[in-house]
Design an enzyme around this catalytic site. Structure first.
Site, PDB file in Angstrom:
ATOM      1  CG  HIS A   1      -0.339   0.297   2.512  1.00 28.04           C
ATOM      2  ND1 HIS A   1      -0.989   0.942   3.525  1.00 28.04           N
ATOM      3  CD2 HIS A   1       0.888   0.038   3.004  1.00 28.04           C
ATOM      4  CE1 HIS A   1      -0.211   1.059   4.582  1.00 28.04           C
ATOM      5  NE2 HIS A   1       0.937   0.506   4.292  1.00 28.04           N
TER       6      HIS A   1
ATOM      7  CB  CYS B   1       3.797   5.948   4.860  1.00 30.07           C
ATOM      8  SG  CYS B   1       4.544   5.069   6.251  1.00 30.07           S
TER       9      CYS B   1
ATOM     10  CG  HIS C   1       5.273   0.977   2.532  1.00 30.94           C
ATOM     11  ND1 HIS C   1       4.572   2.126   2.203  1.00 30.94           N
ATOM     12  CD2 HIS C   1       4.814   0.602   3.745  1.00 30.94           C
ATOM     13  CE1 HIS C   1       3.747   2.439   3.182  1.00 30.94           C
ATOM     14  NE2 HIS C   1       3.862   1.523   4.143  1.00 30.94           N
TER      15      HIS C   1
ATOM     16  CG  HIS D   1       3.092  -3.054   6.332  1.00 30.71           C
ATOM     17  ND1 HIS D   1       4.109  -2.576   7.119  1.00 30.71           N
ATOM     18  CD2 HIS D   1       2.498  -1.951   5.776  1.00 30.71           C
ATOM     19  CE1 HIS D   1       4.139  -1.260   7.058  1.00 30.71           C
ATOM     20  NE2 HIS D   1       3.169  -0.852   6.246  1.00 30.71           N
TER      21      HIS D   1
ATOM     22  CG  HIS E   1       0.718 -12.209  -1.923  1.00 29.27           C
ATOM     23  ND1 HIS E   1       0.501 -12.947  -0.780  1.00 29.27           N
ATOM     24  CD2 HIS E   1       2.052 -12.225  -2.156  1.00 29.27           C
ATOM     25  CE1 HIS E   1       1.660 -13.413  -0.346  1.00 29.27           C
ATOM     26  NE2 HIS E   1       2.622 -12.978  -1.152  1.00 29.27           N
TER      27      HIS E   1
ATOM     28  CD  GLU F   1       1.120  -0.109   9.571  1.00 36.05           C
ATOM     29  OE1 GLU F   1       0.210  -0.092   8.720  1.00 36.05           O
ATOM     30  OE2 GLU F   1       1.814   0.869   9.803  1.00 36.05           O
TER      31      GLU F   1
END
Length: 118
Positions: free
Chosen positions: A13, A24, A28, A30, A68, A107
């Site tokens: 995201h 952010c 990137h 998580h 994914h 996260e």
């Protein structure tokens, strides 16, 4: 009594509303850890609050929707902060799990949110 079932999923995201230069704002990923809590009394006959297999069957399709994927592309998650992802998951699950008391979404190993509905 509270019981819980835990799931993990990997997603990418970016946060479009943070200031330019914030790390952010870039894409990137998580490995999220989701824990769903159910409240109730153990069934006198079966001895459980809810069958974990049934709980898994209800939650798995929601997790599969996120796993994914780029979360920004999922309807309702254009600004997928941990907090808003938790609300989105809650909204997906609550109709099928009326006894859901809370969910936790991590996260990272040290950052997350606890949501108990509104």
């Amino acid at each position: 009594m509270l019981i819980y079932k835990e799931f993990t999923f990997d997603s990418a995201h970016f946060l479009p509303n943070v200031p330019d230069g914030h790390k952010c704002k870039e894409m990137h990923g998580h490995t999220y850890r989701l824990r769903v809590w159910i409240e109730g009394k153990p069934d006198p006959q079966l001895g459980w609050v809810m069958d974990f297999a049934v709980l898994k069957k209800i939650i798995k399709p929601v997790v599969s929707t996120l796993d994914h994927k780029c979360l920004n592309n999922i309807p309702g998650l254009s600004n997928p902060t941990c907090e808003l992802i938790a609300v989105w998951i809650w909204d997906q699950l609550k109709p099928s799990i009326p006894a859901m008391k809370r969910l936790e979404l991590h996260e990272t190993p040290t950052s997350g949110v606890v949501y108990e509905g509104e």
